[in-house]
Design a protein around this motif. Structure first.
Motif, PDB file in Angstrom:
ATOM      1  N   VAL A   1      64.663 -58.675 -72.889  1.00 24.27           N
ATOM      2  CA  VAL A   1      64.130 -58.791 -73.810  1.00 24.27           C
ATOM      3  C   VAL A   1      62.617 -57.642 -73.873  1.00 24.27           C
ATOM      4  CG1 VAL A   1      61.992 -60.394 -75.162  1.00 24.27           C
ATOM      5  CG2 VAL A   1      64.799 -61.305 -74.427  1.00 24.27           C
ATOM      6  N   VAL A   2      62.206 -56.800 -74.970  1.00 22.71           N
ATOM      7  CA  VAL A   2      61.263 -55.217 -75.136  1.00 22.71           C
ATOM      8  C   VAL A   2      60.584 -55.888 -76.016  1.00 22.71           C
ATOM      9  CG1 VAL A   2      61.183 -52.716 -75.163  1.00 22.71           C
ATOM     10  CG2 VAL A   2      63.576 -53.894 -74.378  1.00 22.71           C
ATOM     11  N   ILE A   3      58.995 -55.483 -75.413  1.00 19.77           N
ATOM     12  CA  ILE A   3      58.201 -56.035 -76.068  1.00 19.77           C
ATOM     13  C   ILE A   3      56.377 -55.261 -76.414  1.00 19.77           C
ATOM     14  CG2 ILE A   3      56.277 -57.713 -76.396  1.00 19.77           C
ATOM     15  CD1 ILE A   3      57.636 -59.254 -74.470  1.00 19.77           C
ATOM     16  N   PRO A   4      57.296 -54.045 -77.477  1.00 17.09           N
ATOM     17  CA  PRO A   4      55.971 -52.683 -77.281  1.00 17.09           C
ATOM     18  C   PRO A   4      55.059 -53.064 -76.798  1.00 17.09           C
ATOM     19  CG  PRO A   4      57.126 -53.115 -78.868  1.00 17.09           C
ATOM     20  CD  PRO A   4      57.850 -54.243 -78.617  1.00 17.09           C
ATOM     21  N   LEU A   5      54.261 -52.267 -76.084  1.00 18.14           N
ATOM     22  CA  LEU A   5      52.995 -52.838 -75.972  1.00 18.14           C
ATOM     23  C   LEU A   5      51.843 -52.077 -77.070  1.00 18.14           C
ATOM     24  CD1 LEU A   5      52.679 -50.679 -72.796  1.00 18.14           C
ATOM     25  CD2 LEU A   5      52.646 -53.099 -72.703  1.00 18.14           C
ATOM     26  N   SER A   6      52.739 -51.732 -78.609  1.00 19.93           N
ATOM     27  CA  SER A   6      51.766 -51.221 -79.081  1.00 19.93           C
ATOM     28  C   SER A   6      51.725 -52.776 -80.196  1.00 19.93           C
ATOM     29  CB  SER A   6      52.335 -50.587 -80.004  1.00 19.93           C
ATOM     30  OG  SER A   6      54.279 -50.283 -80.715  1.00 19.93           O
ATOM     31  N   GLU A   7      52.263 -53.276 -80.023  1.00 23.11           N
ATOM     32  CA  GLU A   7      51.651 -55.060 -80.063  1.00 23.11           C
ATOM     33  C   GLU A   7      51.765 -56.001 -79.664  1.00 23.11           C
ATOM     34  OE1 GLU A   7      56.514 -56.405 -81.535  1.00 23.11           O
ATOM     35  OE2 GLU A   7      57.158 -54.849 -82.697  1.00 23.11           O
ATOM     36  N   VAL A   8      51.832 -56.001 -79.135  1.00 27.11           N
ATOM     37  CA  VAL A   8      50.650 -56.711 -77.808  1.00 27.11           C
ATOM     38  C   VAL A   8      48.650 -57.222 -78.034  1.00 27.11           C
ATOM     39  CG1 VAL A   8      49.626 -58.096 -75.850  1.00 27.11           C
ATOM     40  CG2 VAL A   8      52.328 -56.475 -75.882  1.00 27.11           C
ATOM     41  N   THR A   9      48.963 -57.957 -78.263  1.00 27.74           N
ATOM     42  CA  THR A   9      47.489 -58.220 -79.011  1.00 27.74           C
ATOM     43  C   THR A   9      46.943 -59.884 -78.059  1.00 27.74           C
ATOM     44  OG1 THR A   9      48.243 -60.473 -80.319  1.00 27.74           O
ATOM     45  CG2 THR A   9      48.005 -57.989 -81.717  1.00 27.74           C
ATOM     46  N   LYS A  10      47.553 -59.938 -77.479  1.00 27.47           N
ATOM     47  CA  LYS A  10      46.791 -61.237 -76.298  1.00 27.47           C
ATOM     48  C   LYS A  10      47.726 -60.881 -74.803  1.00 27.47           C
ATOM     49  CE  LYS A  10      44.869 -65.112 -77.566  1.00 27.47           C
ATOM     50  NZ  LYS A  10      45.185 -67.125 -78.143  1.00 27.47           N
ATOM     51  N   ALA A  11      46.965 -61.515 -73.945  1.00 28.88           N
ATOM     52  CA  ALA A  11      47.376 -61.404 -72.863  1.00 28.88           C
ATOM     53  C   ALA A  11      46.501 -62.228 -71.539  1.00 28.88           C
ATOM     54  CB  ALA A  11      48.087 -59.939 -71.713  1.00 28.88           C
ATOM     55  N   GLU A  12      47.262 -63.440 -71.718  1.00 26.85           N
ATOM     56  CA  GLU A  12      46.500 -64.578 -71.163  1.00 26.85           C
ATOM     57  C   GLU A  12      46.646 -65.320 -69.707  1.00 26.85           C
ATOM     58  OE1 GLU A  12      43.865 -65.877 -73.997  1.00 26.85           O
ATOM     59  OE2 GLU A  12      45.270 -67.633 -74.528  1.00 26.85           O
ATOM     60  N   ALA A  13      46.178 -66.801 -68.768  1.00 26.07           N
ATOM     61  CA  ALA A  13      46.944 -67.714 -68.637  1.00 26.07           C
ATOM     62  C   ALA A  13      47.476 -68.857 -69.473  1.00 26.07           C
ATOM     63  CB  ALA A  13      45.949 -68.068 -67.193  1.00 26.07           C
ATOM     64  N   ALA A  14      48.363 -69.636 -69.193  1.00 24.94           N
ATOM     65  CA  ALA A  14      49.257 -70.096 -70.169  1.00 24.94           C
ATOM     66  C   ALA A  14      48.639 -71.501 -69.985  1.00 24.94           C
ATOM     67  CB  ALA A  14      49.806 -70.350 -70.647  1.00 24.94           C
ATOM     68  N   VAL A  15      47.407 -72.088 -69.696  1.00 25.44           N
ATOM     69  CA  VAL A  15      47.645 -73.546 -68.883  1.00 25.44           C
ATOM     70  C   VAL A  15      48.801 -74.873 -69.614  1.00 25.44           C
ATOM     71  CG1 VAL A  15      44.967 -73.596 -69.530  1.00 25.44           C
ATOM     72  CG2 VAL A  15      45.836 -74.594 -71.379  1.00 25.44           C
ATOM     73  N   PRO A  16      49.203 -75.157 -68.695  1.00 25.50           N
ATOM     74  CA  PRO A  16      49.918 -76.387 -68.173  1.00 25.50           C
ATOM     75  C   PRO A  16      50.051 -76.821 -70.087  1.00 25.50           C
ATOM     76  CG  PRO A  16      49.179 -76.228 -66.698  1.00 25.50           C
ATOM     77  CD  PRO A  16      47.763 -75.330 -67.275  1.00 25.50           C
ATOM     78  N   ALA A  17      48.385 -77.379 -70.240  1.00 25.09           N
ATOM     79  CA  ALA A  17      48.552 -78.340 -71.289  1.00 25.09           C
ATOM     80  C   ALA A  17      49.753 -77.470 -72.972  1.00 25.09           C
ATOM     81  CB  ALA A  17      47.136 -78.766 -71.963  1.00 25.09           C
TER      82      ALA A  17
ATOM     83  N   THR B   1      59.039 -56.358 -66.390  1.00 26.58           N
ATOM     84  CA  THR B   1      58.836 -55.033 -65.900  1.00 26.58           C
ATOM     85  C   THR B   1      57.696 -54.396 -66.807  1.00 26.58           C
ATOM     86  OG1 THR B   1      60.656 -53.424 -67.078  1.00 26.58           O
ATOM     87  CG2 THR B   1      60.994 -54.384 -64.693  1.00 26.58           C
ATOM     88  N   ILE B   2      56.489 -53.729 -66.539  1.00 22.05           N
ATOM     89  CA  ILE B   2      55.790 -52.860 -67.084  1.00 22.05           C
ATOM     90  C   ILE B   2      55.926 -51.461 -67.259  1.00 22.05           C
ATOM     91  CG2 ILE B   2      53.325 -52.595 -68.328  1.00 22.05           C
ATOM     92  CD1 ILE B   2      52.670 -55.215 -66.481  1.00 22.05           C
ATOM     93  N   ASP B   3      56.081 -50.598 -68.398  1.00 20.76           N
ATOM     94  CA  ASP B   3      56.346 -49.493 -67.968  1.00 20.76           C
ATOM     95  C   ASP B   3      54.977 -48.502 -69.076  1.00 20.76           C
ATOM     96  OD1 ASP B   3      57.307 -49.055 -70.994  1.00 20.76           O
ATOM     97  OD2 ASP B   3      59.075 -48.948 -69.695  1.00 20.76           O
ATOM     98  N   ASP B   4      55.011 -47.432 -69.405  1.00 20.55           N
ATOM     99  CA  ASP B   4      54.290 -46.408 -70.085  1.00 20.55           C
ATOM    100  C   ASP B   4      54.265 -47.433 -71.834  1.00 20.55           C
ATOM    101  OD1 ASP B   4      53.933 -45.142 -68.337  1.00 20.55           O
ATOM    102  OD2 ASP B   4      55.013 -43.203 -68.994  1.00 20.55           O
ATOM    103  N   LYS B   5      55.244 -47.636 -72.129  1.00 19.89           N
ATOM    104  CA  LYS B   5      55.350 -48.345 -73.327  1.00 19.89           C
ATOM    105  C   LYS B   5      55.467 -49.416 -73.604  1.00 19.89           C
ATOM    106  CE  LYS B   5      56.421 -43.475 -75.095  1.00 19.89           C
ATOM    107  NZ  LYS B   5      58.430 -42.872 -75.557  1.00 19.89           N
ATOM    108  N   ASN B   6      56.694 -50.045 -72.830  1.00 17.43           N
ATOM    109  CA  ASN B   6      56.981 -51.485 -73.385  1.00 17.43           C
ATOM    110  C   ASN B   6      56.650 -51.966 -71.631  1.00 17.43           C
ATOM    111  OD1 ASN B   6      58.376 -50.891 -75.640  1.00 17.43           O
ATOM    112  ND2 ASN B   6      59.929 -49.537 -74.672  1.00 17.43           N
ATOM    113  N   LEU B   7      57.150 -53.457 -72.119  1.00 14.13           N
ATOM    114  CA  LEU B   7      56.532 -54.518 -71.732  1.00 14.13           C
ATOM    115  C   LEU B   7      58.189 -55.381 -71.724  1.00 14.13           C
ATOM    116  CD1 LEU B   7      56.256 -57.432 -69.708  1.00 14.13           C
ATOM    117  CD2 LEU B   7      54.983 -58.539 -71.670  1.00 14.13           C
ATOM    118  N   THR B   8      58.512 -55.261 -70.692  1.00 16.38           N
ATOM    119  CA  THR B   8      60.015 -56.045 -70.773  1.00 16.38           C
ATOM    120  C   THR B   8      60.514 -57.327 -69.705  1.00 16.38           C
ATOM    121  OG1 THR B   8      61.385 -53.609 -70.532  1.00 16.38           O
ATOM    122  CG2 THR B   8      62.503 -55.317 -70.097  1.00 16.38           C
ATOM    123  N   ILE B   9      61.090 -57.764 -70.770  1.00 19.17           N
ATOM    124  CA  ILE B   9      62.126 -59.254 -69.983  1.00 19.17           C
ATOM    125  C   ILE B   9      63.033 -58.733 -69.355  1.00 19.17           C
ATOM    126  CG2 ILE B   9      61.935 -61.846 -69.909  1.00 19.17           C
ATOM    127  CD1 ILE B   9      60.110 -61.791 -72.563  1.00 19.17           C
TER     128      ILE B   9
END
Length: 178
Positions: A86-102, A71-79
């Motif tokens: 697992v709660v990941i604060p949006l303030s800590e996210v520095t990169k979000a991209e597709a992960a190549v299988p390799a 889930t994604i809300d105003d403050k967090n990405l939650t697994i």
């Protein structure tokens, strides 16, 4: 912003490994049950019952800790997991991209589960170093970098990335992200 849920979709290999492992564990559980019923020896009964308890706890906790979505809300990405999300604060996210299988080649599981209800836990490899994996599918995996590195696999990965970027931007505009 309301919370957006993206399910952790099941892949055929995870469904197969879960079915096989669950069947084997259940078979061992019932085999031990017949040992208990047919054996008056107290030590054998205690060992069989203890083994049954371990098998049952393994199946239940593996399910409770498996990722069911993100889930994604105003403050967090939650697994999303039934136990210990697992709660990941949006303030800590520095990169979000597709992960190549390799990117995951040569990974070693340090702690976690690799097949019963999904793949999750702490892993390590040369490309990423130590990272956390929370997936039920090998398709559409994403790399999220924050205080830690995470590999996730939400349904509709491109839509997820767009929602995550919008949430991070909105949080920056309201002062929630530095």
């Amino acid at each position: 912003m309301t919370s957006n849920l993206f399910k952790a979709e099941w892949s055929a290999p995870v469904i197969t490994s879960t079915a096989v492992l669950f069947t084997v564990l259940l078979g061992v559980f019932f085999l031990l049950f017949t040992k208990i019923a047919g054996n008056p020896d107290t030590e054998t009964r205690i060992m069989a019952m203890a083994t049954q308890a371990v098998l049952l706890v393994t199946m239940v906790f593996s399910y409770l800790l498996s990722p069911s979505g993100y889930t994604i809300d105003d403050k967090n990405l939650t697994i999303v997991r039934m136990m210990k999300p697992v709660v990941i604060p949006l303030s800590e996210v520095t990169k979000a991209e597709a992960a190549v299988p390799a990117l995951l080649y040569g990974s070693i599981r340090l702690v976690g589960n690799d097949g019963l209800w999904g793949r999750y836990g702490k892993y390590s490899n040369a490309a990423l170093g130590r990272y956390y994996l929370y997936v039920r599918s090998g398709n559409g995996q994403l790399l999220i970098e924050a205080a830690n590195k995470y590999i996730i696999a939400p349904e509709r990965p491109q839509e997820f990335l767009q929602s995550l970027q919008r949430a991070i931007s909105a949080a920056k505009n309201t002062g929630g992200v530095r």
